[in-house]
Enzyme design. Sequence first.
Site, PDB file in Angstrom:
ATOM      1  N   ASP A  42      37.021  44.242  30.249  1.00  0.00           N
ATOM      2  CA  ASP A  42      37.882  44.022  31.421  1.00  0.00           C
ATOM      3  C   ASP A  42      38.543  45.327  31.867  1.00  0.00           C
ATOM      4  OD1 ASP A  42      39.728  44.267  29.392  1.00  0.00           O
ATOM      5  OD2 ASP A  42      40.865  42.468  29.910  1.00  0.00           O
ATOM      6  N   SER A  43      38.286  46.424  31.137  1.00  0.00           N
ATOM      7  CA  SER A  43      38.655  47.758  31.619  1.00  0.00           C
ATOM      8  C   SER A  43      37.993  48.016  32.972  1.00  0.00           C
ATOM      9  CB  SER A  43      38.244  48.826  30.599  1.00  0.00           C
ATOM     10  OG  SER A  43      36.905  48.653  30.207  1.00  0.00           O
ATOM     11  N   GLU A 179      42.269  48.688  18.543  1.00  0.00           N
ATOM     12  CA  GLU A 179      42.552  49.683  19.577  1.00  0.00           C
ATOM     13  C   GLU A 179      43.899  50.364  19.326  1.00  0.00           C
ATOM     14  OE1 GLU A 179      41.906  48.393  23.613  1.00  0.00           O
ATOM     15  OE2 GLU A 179      42.831  50.200  24.446  1.00  0.00           O
TER      16      GLU A 179
HETATM   17  O1  KIV Z   1      37.999  46.303  28.166  1.00  0.00           O
HETATM   18  C1  KIV Z   1      37.524  47.146  27.406  1.00  0.00           C
HETATM   19  O2  KIV Z   1      36.785  48.046  27.808  1.00  0.00           O
HETATM   20  C2  KIV Z   1      37.862  47.052  26.002  1.00  0.00           C
HETATM   21  C3  KIV Z   1      37.492  48.181  25.120  1.00  0.00           C
HETATM   22  C4  KIV Z   1      38.311  49.369  25.424  1.00  0.00           C
HETATM   23  C5  KIV Z   1      37.510  47.824  23.700  1.00  0.00           C
HETATM   24  O3  KIV Z   1      38.433  46.092  25.589  1.00  0.00           O
END
Ligand code: KIV
Length: 262
Positions: A42-43, A179
């Site tokens: 969700d990044s 994280e």
């Molecule tokens: O949303 C994302 O990209 C993540 C990673 C950074 C682990 O959760």
Amino acid sequence: MILQDFAKKKSAGAPISMVTCYDAWSAALIAETDIDCILVGDSLAMVVYGHDTTLPVDTDTMAAHTAAVRRGAPDAFLIGDMPFLSYRRGLEAAMDNVAKLIRAGAQAIKLEGAAGNTELIRHLVESGVPVMGHLGLTPQSVHKLGGFKVQARGDAAAASLIDQALELEAVGCFAIVLEAVPGKVAKAVTAKLEIPTIGIGAGRHVDGQVLVLQDLLGLSGTFRPKFVRTWLDGSTLIRDALQAYHRDVSEGSFPNGEESYE
Ligand code: KIV
């Protein structure tokens, strides 16, 4: 890679490599490498849509990008990220949202935190859906955490992180993302678990690493957190290529005869 390989890799001491991906063309490139698995994170909300947090993205958007990644990488082990609140509005709504990501092509889903999620995780696992946990800095709780900060500093917070990880393992998670936690805490969690930990900003003593694709390719501009290594100066290369295209168009040297139909 298949689900069972996560456990095999941990017992063999073979690190797991995971990368985020949001579109078909970069998925196709990843599929040509030996990278173990892809996270449609969700990044996406921040990297692709330019938001300040991951909160604005919804399940339909995640599903559309999951489907695009699946088209680009038909054989990859794909994990779809459950977005903000999509799994916190009751079991039925959560199951509907999980179904959207799985139908879009994910083999597994990831969700953030342990508190309040264990019943859902158990139900998903019993329903045949592999679940990856996510502890430490959980970006969907950014407002509660007071920003994107390193977590589990201090003995009590570290002990609590270990407890949460054990809880996620007990309800059936096949792996846990850690994280932004101190390396020694990540090491302690990793030693306590039978399932693999996959770190981002969690040091070396974990069972695998995940990075955002654009970060490792040097495409994230001035955003360079301490834990990111760049293997390419992607921004410079792309900017130079675009400038060269503009120059060639402006000078009239593009297209030339070979680049034109007779
Ligand atoms: O949303 C994302 O990209 C993540 C990673 C950074 C682990 O959760």
